[in-house]
Scaffold this motif. Structure first.
Motif, PDB file in Angstrom:
ATOM      1  N   UNK A  13       0.833  -1.209   0.000  1.00 21.94           N
ATOM      2  CA  UNK A  13       0.000   0.000   0.000  1.00 21.94           C
ATOM      3  C   UNK A  13       0.864   1.254   0.000  1.00 21.94           C
ATOM      4  N   UNK A  14       1.951   1.225   0.768  1.00 19.68           N
ATOM      5  CA  UNK A  14       2.834   2.393   0.851  1.00 19.68           C
ATOM      6  C   UNK A  14       3.565   2.610  -0.469  1.00 19.68           C
ATOM      7  N   UNK A  15       4.052   1.520  -1.049  1.00 23.71           N
ATOM      8  CA  UNK A  15       4.757   1.602  -2.332  1.00 23.71           C
ATOM      9  C   UNK A  15       3.829   2.138  -3.415  1.00 23.71           C
ATOM     10  N   UNK A  16       2.546   1.706  -3.368  1.00 28.51           N
ATOM     11  CA  UNK A  16       1.601   2.087  -4.409  1.00 28.51           C
ATOM     12  C   UNK A  16       1.338   3.593  -4.395  1.00 28.51           C
ATOM     13  N   UNK A  17       1.675   4.261  -3.284  1.00 32.03           N
ATOM     14  CA  UNK A  17       1.439   5.707  -3.186  1.00 32.03           C
ATOM     15  C   UNK A  17       2.618   6.518  -3.701  1.00 32.03           C
ATOM     16  N   UNK A  18       3.720   5.858  -4.065  1.00 29.78           N
ATOM     17  CA  UNK A  18       4.873   6.593  -4.595  1.00 29.78           C
ATOM     18  C   UNK A  18       4.565   7.095  -6.005  1.00 29.78           C
ATOM     19  N   UNK A  19       5.164   8.221  -6.405  1.00 28.65           N
ATOM     20  CA  UNK A  19       4.839   8.786  -7.716  1.00 28.65           C
ATOM     21  C   UNK A  19       5.204   7.821  -8.846  1.00 28.65           C
ATOM     22  N   UNK A  20       4.281   7.626  -9.765  1.00 27.70           N
ATOM     23  CA  UNK A  20       4.533   6.766 -10.921  1.00 27.70           C
ATOM     24  C   UNK A  20       4.210   5.315 -10.668  1.00 27.70           C
ATOM     25  N   UNK A  21       3.944   4.940  -9.417  1.00 23.49           N
ATOM     26  CA  UNK A  21       3.607   3.548  -9.118  1.00 23.49           C
ATOM     27  C   UNK A  21       2.123   3.426  -8.804  1.00 23.49           C
ATOM     28  N   UNK A  22       1.595   2.221  -8.979  1.00 22.98           N
ATOM     29  CA  UNK A  22       0.216   1.925  -8.607  1.00 22.98           C
ATOM     30  C   UNK A  22       0.214   0.578  -7.913  1.00 22.98           C
ATOM     31  N   UNK A  23      -0.968   0.053  -7.578  1.00 27.47           N
ATOM     32  CA  UNK A  23      -1.023  -1.230  -6.869  1.00 27.47           C
ATOM     33  C   UNK A  23      -0.284  -2.344  -7.614  1.00 27.47           C
ATOM     34  N   UNK A  24      -0.434  -2.385  -8.942  1.00 20.42           N
ATOM     35  CA  UNK A  24       0.139  -3.483  -9.697  1.00 20.42           C
ATOM     36  C   UNK A  24       1.677  -3.433  -9.682  1.00 20.42           C
ATOM     37  N   UNK A  25       2.237  -2.259  -9.966  1.00 23.45           N
ATOM     38  CA  UNK A  25       3.702  -2.169  -9.977  1.00 23.45           C
ATOM     39  C   UNK A  25       4.255  -2.294  -8.557  1.00 23.45           C
ATOM     40  N   UNK A  26       3.504  -1.817  -7.570  1.00 24.61           N
ATOM     41  CA  UNK A  26       3.953  -1.943  -6.176  1.00 24.61           C
ATOM     42  C   UNK A  26       4.043  -3.419  -5.783  1.00 24.61           C
TER      43      UNK A  26
END
Lengths: 199, 199
Positions: A13-26
């Motif tokens: 969830x935290x990774x998915x909030x980074x710019x350019x990332x979403x749930x799938x790439x996270x």
């Protein structure tokens, strides 16, 4: 409880909030890291912690650094009387990668914006004026984005420095290297035409 | 020394090696994190460290977990006699998100591949055969990718289970939900046509 454990789920969830990332790439990154958990993942955790603890803003120019003044501001070779004003640290990094500029920087941290109620004081523009008028600066290069807000900010700073003996310049506008006219917008083409040079 | 400090540079380099990221997106993420260094960045460092230390593979199914056996393998409600065989943990997560499967999993960790010299023992297929023949399993669902290697692996497992009273099934192939025929490859269209159903 899709992703293995509460920690893994929180990490995704935290990774998915980074710019350019979403749930799938996270999810993809987290799984990759879990596979490399004894190497890359621990290393990443350590570096993130170290950078989080040690990073701060250069007191002089606003660059990101791990000391009071950044390496550029403390390098005597870069005191050439030129200050390059940029919107944010990403722009400073971009200019440094180009290795085209040998002077020092000033990071505004944004642009003037009536809409977002960002005025000169929010960007430390008075501090910039003070800095450039004190330290034997010859030229201020306004390397701001070619957007409306960027250009408004450039004009504001240029006006504030009027009447001093500091030369104020801006980046040239024109066709990007490798650019094809057919794909350029009209504004860029006419700017390049107005600023045409003898070859 | 473009990026502020050695640690920041190392962090950008490490981030750029993550799947789907490159130098540009890594720099963007690192700058974003430095801006949020007291919150998001420390949190991310802590979670990464915790996941790196605590993650391991479920001893039964190979899922990622923080205990000896994963939550799915220890949930008595999921002992319905069905085992879904997947290539890797990402596939298991995808199936769990769909909430379509109520049984347990078996993660192979790859597919058979003559080219990469991956044989049945490397994927723990003997362990899978042993597992499904011991524990009152009725059905093995081969949810492997519709690639050559995935289908080779599916056939290998199906053959290995021949002669037992376990039903071996595979995912249906056909038009994806929302799919337009015009954009589908010929293989999918003919598979969907062969498997046509009365409506």
């Amino acid at each position: 409880m899709t992703e293995g454990s509460d920690d893994i789920q929180a990490l995704v969830a935290l990774m998915a909030r980074l710019p350019g990332l979403g749930p799938r790439s996270a999810r993809r990154i987290v799984l990759h890291l879990i596979r490399k958990r004894t190497g890359q993942m621990s290393e990443l955790a350590k570096l993130l912690d170290s950078v989080a603890v040690n990073s701060r803003e250069c007191l002089t120019c606003g660059n990101v650094t791990d000391r009071d003044e950044c390496l550029i501001c403390t390098d005597p070779a870069r005191a050439n009387g030129e200050i390059c004003v940029v919107e944010d640290v990403a722009d400073l990094w971009a200019l440094e990668r180009g290795r085209a500029f040998a002077g020092r920087y000033h990071v505004l941290g944004g642009t003037l914006s009536a809409l977002d109620e960002i005025g000169p004081d929010d960007l430390g523009i008075p501090a910039l004026i003070d800095r450039v008028s004190r330290k034997g600066i010859r030229e201020v290069i306004l390397a701001l984005n070619a957007t409306v807000d960027g250009q408004t900010t450039a004009h504001y700073i240029a006006e504030a420095l009027e009447g001093t003996d500091i030369t104020v310049t801006g980046l040239a506008q024109g066709v990007p290297i490798g650019g094809e006219l057919d794909y350029l917008d009209d504004g860029t083409i006419s700017a390049a035409l107005r600023a045409r040079r003898r070859i």
